[in-house]
Structure formats: structure tokens, C-alpha cells
Design a protein around this motif. Structure first.
Motif, short mmCIF file in Angstrom:
data_model
loop_
_atom_site.label_atom_id
_atom_site.label_comp_id
_atom_site.label_asym_id
_atom_site.label_seq_id
_atom_site.Cartn_x
_atom_site.Cartn_y
_atom_site.Cartn_z
N UNK A 1 0.82 -1.22 0.00
CA UNK A 1 0.00 0.00 0.00
C UNK A 1 0.85 1.27 0.00
N UNK A 2 2.17 1.10 0.01
CA UNK A 2 3.07 2.25 -0.03
C UNK A 2 3.10 2.82 -1.45
N UNK A 3 2.85 4.13 -1.55
CA UNK A 3 2.79 4.76 -2.87
C UNK A 3 3.99 5.65 -3.13
N UNK A 4 4.42 6.37 -2.12
CA UNK A 4 5.54 7.29 -2.32
C UNK A 4 6.31 7.52 -1.04
N UNK A 5 7.54 7.92 -1.22
CA UNK A 5 8.41 8.27 -0.09
C UNK A 5 8.91 9.68 -0.33
N UNK A 6 8.82 10.52 0.67
CA UNK A 6 9.36 11.88 0.56
C UNK A 6 10.44 12.05 1.62
N UNK A 7 11.66 12.25 1.17
CA UNK A 7 12.77 12.51 2.10
C UNK A 7 12.89 14.01 2.26
N UNK A 8 13.08 14.46 3.46
CA UNK A 8 13.29 15.90 3.64
C UNK A 8 14.79 16.21 3.63
N UNK A 9 15.09 17.44 3.22
CA UNK A 9 16.48 17.93 3.21
C UNK A 9 16.45 19.33 3.80
N UNK A 10 17.41 19.61 4.66
CA UNK A 10 17.40 20.95 5.27
C UNK A 10 17.71 22.03 4.24
N UNK A 11 18.40 21.62 3.17
CA UNK A 11 18.85 22.61 2.19
C UNK A 11 20.28 23.06 2.48
N UNK A 12 20.76 22.72 3.68
CA UNK A 12 22.16 23.02 4.01
C UNK A 12 22.44 24.51 4.09
N UNK A 13 23.71 24.86 4.24
CA UNK A 13 24.08 26.28 4.41
C UNK A 13 23.84 27.12 3.14
N UNK A 14 23.71 26.48 1.98
CA UNK A 14 23.59 27.25 0.73
C UNK A 14 22.17 27.19 0.15
N UNK A 15 21.21 26.90 1.01
CA UNK A 15 19.83 26.73 0.55
C UNK A 15 19.36 27.91 -0.30
N UNK A 16 19.74 29.12 0.12
CA UNK A 16 19.23 30.31 -0.59
C UNK A 16 20.32 30.95 -1.47
N UNK A 17 21.47 30.30 -1.60
CA UNK A 17 22.55 30.90 -2.38
C UNK A 17 22.32 30.69 -3.88
N UNK A 18 22.78 31.66 -4.68
CA UNK A 18 22.75 31.50 -6.13
C UNK A 18 23.93 30.64 -6.55
N UNK A 19 23.91 30.16 -7.79
CA UNK A 19 25.05 29.38 -8.26
C UNK A 19 26.32 30.23 -8.27
N UNK A 20 26.17 31.51 -8.58
CA UNK A 20 27.34 32.40 -8.58
C UNK A 20 27.97 32.46 -7.19
N UNK A 21 27.13 32.55 -6.17
CA UNK A 21 27.66 32.57 -4.80
C UNK A 21 28.32 31.24 -4.46
N UNK A 22 27.67 30.16 -4.89
CA UNK A 22 28.21 28.83 -4.54
C UNK A 22 29.55 28.58 -5.23
N UNK A 23 29.73 29.19 -6.39
CA UNK A 23 30.98 28.98 -7.13
C UNK A 23 32.20 29.33 -6.26
N UNK A 24 32.05 30.33 -5.41
CA UNK A 24 33.19 30.79 -4.59
C UNK A 24 33.15 30.23 -3.16
N UNK A 25 32.23 29.28 -2.91
CA UNK A 25 32.09 28.78 -1.53
C UNK A 25 33.35 28.06 -1.07
N UNK A 26 33.71 28.25 0.19
CA UNK A 26 34.91 27.60 0.75
C UNK A 26 34.50 26.36 1.54
N UNK A 27 35.46 25.44 1.76
CA UNK A 27 35.15 24.27 2.60
C UNK A 27 34.63 24.68 3.98
N UNK A 28 35.18 25.75 4.54
CA UNK A 28 34.73 26.16 5.88
C UNK A 28 33.26 26.58 5.84
N UNK A 29 32.85 27.28 4.78
CA UNK A 29 31.43 27.67 4.66
C UNK A 29 30.56 26.44 4.44
#
Ligand code: NDP
Ligand code: MG
Length: 397
Positions: free
Chosen positions: A166-194
Motif C-alpha cells: 500500500x506504499x505509494x511514495x516516499x518523501x525525504x526531507x532535506x534541510x537545504x544546508x548552508x547554501x539553501x538560498x545561495x545563487x550558483x554564482x555565490x556557490x561557485x566561490x564557496x569555501x570548505x569552511x562555509x
């Protein structure tokens, strides 16, 4: 009844939480057979002494002497190296925690799966790299495979008492991490510490960075596919910044059951330790009035291409997951080592998948650990070669 217990990756984030849980229990309830660590010899020796382990194993042969010295007079046997780890995992116990990081955890999971009892699996890489093999070994040995990953523990808990049909679907949640709202341009320069600064969870460095890139969620989609057997199209990821709902399962009558809890791995580890019962756990209790709201947002596959790549891996099937994981680990090494940028990780993984994914996907069954490890090595070699071309031919040393 005294349960025999072994913990692999005891010095890591999951391992330390598991050790703390055991120490909070009556000493006569368990008997620790094996503990393993990597380079953190002082902690490994300390844990082995406190828990009265029979054997402590470091994955690093160069650390054996230090481990022997740290265990002198304790009666705990010391061993080192990948073969010693596998041998320790083959020692029969009632409950094994598999919490080494990366594909290095696969031989341990397989050895533990061969002797029956419960295999509490934090090492999601084991299922991603060799899901069919691990499940087959568990089935033939009568080993119970229990997920420790919070989302998969959540699905498992939400499915208790339900019929899998009777299982139809599974939805896994993700917090989105520290870059949830970052643009790709911002992520391009992201450091390991960030990238390693997770908003909600305290985890090891590697999985924290994988959360920022969503490679962790990508691994988890594949892990869910292996554990619960639904077609990939019925396994979804949704962003849920508060990390309170860990997963939701949908049934054929449109009903949804969600599992919630604090963002604390004590919950899922305790669930796997006490299953099929529940026992009191010292974790925060949720206060819904204080929380006020729970938010959900779509997962953006353009900003987080790891999710799209996971779909390709699931469609390819076979051993494509082993290639994906090895390429991902190489990309992560490259990023942590400052060789490539944050966004290059997905480009590297896509490149290696393009080279090897179809061939690996065609391996339908009848494969063994050696085949998985050979593919893993080839994928890492290709990944490192790609990094070298990016850095103007500078060799990866
Ligand atoms: P950590 O990096 O904190 O710990 C990893 C453990 O593995 C340590 O004991 C480390 O030893 C040991 N180790 C490192 N490299 C090797 C190797 N090559 N061979 C054998 N042992 C090695 O990892 P986490 O605890 O964060 O994660 C462990 C597993 O659990 C991963 O598969 C992860 O995806 C999964 N997981 C983790 C969650 C979390 O909250 N942390 C949540 C859900 C899943 P040492 O430190 O002594 O060098
Ligand atoms: Mg998880």
C-alpha cells in the motif's frame, strides 16, 4: 540478556553518539566485542577501555604502535589495517553499528551481514555502492538490516505495521544546508569552511559538505530505493529547513504519515539499538508552539545538480551507484584539498558517470565485492585525472 555489540567508526560522529548511548545503559546489558577508528587513537583507546572491548582496530597500519601503547595493560587487543577491520566485523555479534565514512565501510557491512543479528547501517555508501549484494547477504544469513540515516529510519518507523503493497511514495526531507538560498554564482566561490557549517545537524566534516552540495540527499535517494524498493519516480526529496520532519510516506489511499523528532542522531541510533522495542532516550522534546511553523520548498535540481545525477544513477541501475559514490568522494577530496571549486564537484561526478555509468549500470547481478572495489578504483582514477586537467596538468599528489 547480554547483547554482543561491535561499533565500526566508533570515533566518528555517529560512533561517538552510539558509544554515549551504550554508556547510559546498564553495563550488564551489553558486551562490546570490537570497536574501530581511524587516526584518532587516543579516543579509540579510551572508548575501548571504558567499554571493556575485546578488540580495538584502527584502519591505519601506521597507527598500530600508538594504539598498542595506548592500550597497554588494559587487556584490549589491538589490530590495524583494512583486513583486520574486516576480520573484526566477521566476529559474530548480536548488533553491529556500521558507521565508517565512505566506501571503506562496504567490506565491514558485508562481513557483519554474513553473521546474522542486527546490522545498524549508518554507512549509506554500502547500499549505494552494492545494494543488491548487501541485501542478498543479509537475506541468506538472516541478518536484519536497520537504517540509521535519520530519513530512512523515519520511513522505516512510518511503515511499521503497514503493508508494503500500500506504499505509494516516499518523501525525504532535506534541510537545504548552508547554501539553501545561495545563487550558483555565490556557490561557485564557496569555501570548505562555509560548506561544512550545517544549520541543524552536528555531523562529520564530509557528510556536512555533502549536505551543502546535496550529494548527501542524492546518496539518500539511492539508499531509499535500495531499502524500500519503490520505483525511483516515487521517491522524492523536498526542502524542509527546520529538519523536524525527517521523512513522509504516502499510501494508496492518499494518506501521509510523517515521522518527526529533534535533529539529534541519538533518536535514529537508539531506534536501531532498541528495535523492535522503544526505550526512553535523553533527547529534546519537540515544542510545537515554540516551533510555530514547518516550511517546505521544492528542491532545485538546477542549483543542486547532485539530485539530477542521482536520478540518472537510479535509472542506470546495476553498479552505477559505486561509480557515483567513488566520483563523489574524489570530488570531495578535491574540494577539501583546495584543488577544485564547490560547483566543480558535480561537474566531476557527471564526467565520470558519462565515462563509466552505462557500463557499470549493465552489471545486473552476480557481482562480488572485488568487482565493486575495482570499479571504485577506476572511477577515482578518472576523477583525479579530470581534476589534473582542470589544474593545468598539475599531478594529484
Ligand atoms: P565521521 O567522519 O565523523 O567518522 C568516520 C569514522 O570512520 C571515524 O571513526 C573515522 O576514524 C573512521 N574512518 C575514517 N576513514 C576510514 C577508513 N578509510 N577506514 C576505516 N575507518 C575510517 O563520519 P560520520 O560519523 O559523520 O558518518 C559515518 C557514516 O554515517 C557515514 O556513512 C555517513 O554518511 C553516515 N551518517 C552520518 C550522520 C551524522 O549525523 N554524522 C547522519 C546519517 C548518516 P577517525 O575519526 O579516528 O580517523
Ligand atoms: Mg540523512
Amino acid at each position: 540478556m547480554t547483547r554482543r555489540i561491535s561499533i565500526f567508526g566508533a570515533t566518528g560522529s555517529i560512533g561517538r553518539t552510539t558509544v554515549a548511548l551504550l554508556e547510559a545503559r546498564e553495563a550488564e546489558a551489553y558486551e562490546v566485542v570490537a570497536l574501530s577508528g581511524g587516526r584518532n587513537i587516543a579516543l579509540l583507546a579510551d572508548q575501548a577501555r571504558r567499554l571493556g572491548a575485546r578488540i580495538a582496530v584502527t584502519s591505519e597500519p601506521a597507527c598500530l604502535e600508538a594504539l598498542e601503547a595506548a592500550l597497554a595493560g588494559s587487556g584490549v587487543r589491538a589490530a590495524a589495517g583494512p583486513e583486520a577491520l574486516e576480520a573484526a566485523a566477521a566476529e559474530p555479534v548480536d548488533w553491529t553499528m556500521s558507521a565508517v565514512i565512505g566506501a571503506a565501510g562496504l567490506p565491514i557491512s558485508l562481513a557483519a551481514a554474513r553473521h546474522g543479528g542486527v546490522l545498524a547501517l549508518a554507512n549509506k555508501e554500502s547500499l549505494v555502492c552494492a545494494g543488491a549484494l548487501l541485501k542478498q547477504v543479509c537475506a541468506s544469513a538472516g541478518t536484519t538490516l536497520l537504517p540509521v540515516d535519520s530519513e530512512h529510519s523515519a520511513v522505516f518507523q512510518a511503515l511499521r505495521g503497514e503493508r508494503i503493497e500500500s506504499l505509494e511514495r516516499i518523501v525525504l526531507t532535506a534541510s537545504g544546508g548552508p547554501f539553501r538560498t545561495w545563487s550558483r554564482e555565490q556557490m561557485r566561490a564557496a569555501t570548505p569552511a562555509e560548506a561544512r557549517t550545517h544549520p541543524n545537524w552536528e555531523m562529520g566534516e564530509r557528510i556536512s559538505i555533502d549536505s551543502a552540495s546535496m550529494f548527501n540527499k542524492a546518496l539518500e535517494l539511492i539508499e531509499a530505493r535500495e531499502l524500500f524498493g519503490l520505483p525511483p519516480a516515487r521517491i522524492e526529496a523536498v526542502i524542509h529547513p527546520q529538519s523536524i520532519v525527517h521523512a513522509l510516506v504516502g499510501f494508496n489511499d492518499g494518506s501521509i504519515i510523517a515521522q518527526m523528532g529533534p535533529s539529534d542522531m541519538t533518536g535514529p541510533i537508539g531506534h536501531a539499538l532498541d528495535w523492535p522495542e522503544r526505550r526512553p532516550l535523553d533527547v529534546d522534546r519537540l515544542d510545537f508552539a515554540a516551533l510555530g511553523r514547518l516550511d517546505f520548498e521544492p528542491a532545485d535540481e538546477d542549483r543542486f545538480p547532485a539530485l539530477r545525477l542521482a536520478r540518472e544513477v537510479m535509472a542506470a541501475g546495476g553498479l552505477a551507484g559505486a561509480v557515483f559514490n567513488a566520483a563523489k568522494e574524489t570530488a570531495l577530496d578535491g574540494f577539501i584539498g583546495g584543488r577544485i571549486g564547490f560547483l566543480d564537484m558535480a561537474t566531476l561526478v557527471e564526467h565520470v558517470l558519462n565515462e563509466l555509468g552505462a557500463e557499470a549500470g549493465a552489471v545486473a547481478g552476480g557481482y562480488g565485492l572485488a568487482d565493486v572495489m575495482a570499479l571504485d578504483r577506476t572511477a577515482r582514477r578518472l576523477g583525479r585525472a579530470w581534476v589534473e586537467t582542470q589544474s593545468g596538468g598539475l599531478p594529484w599528489t
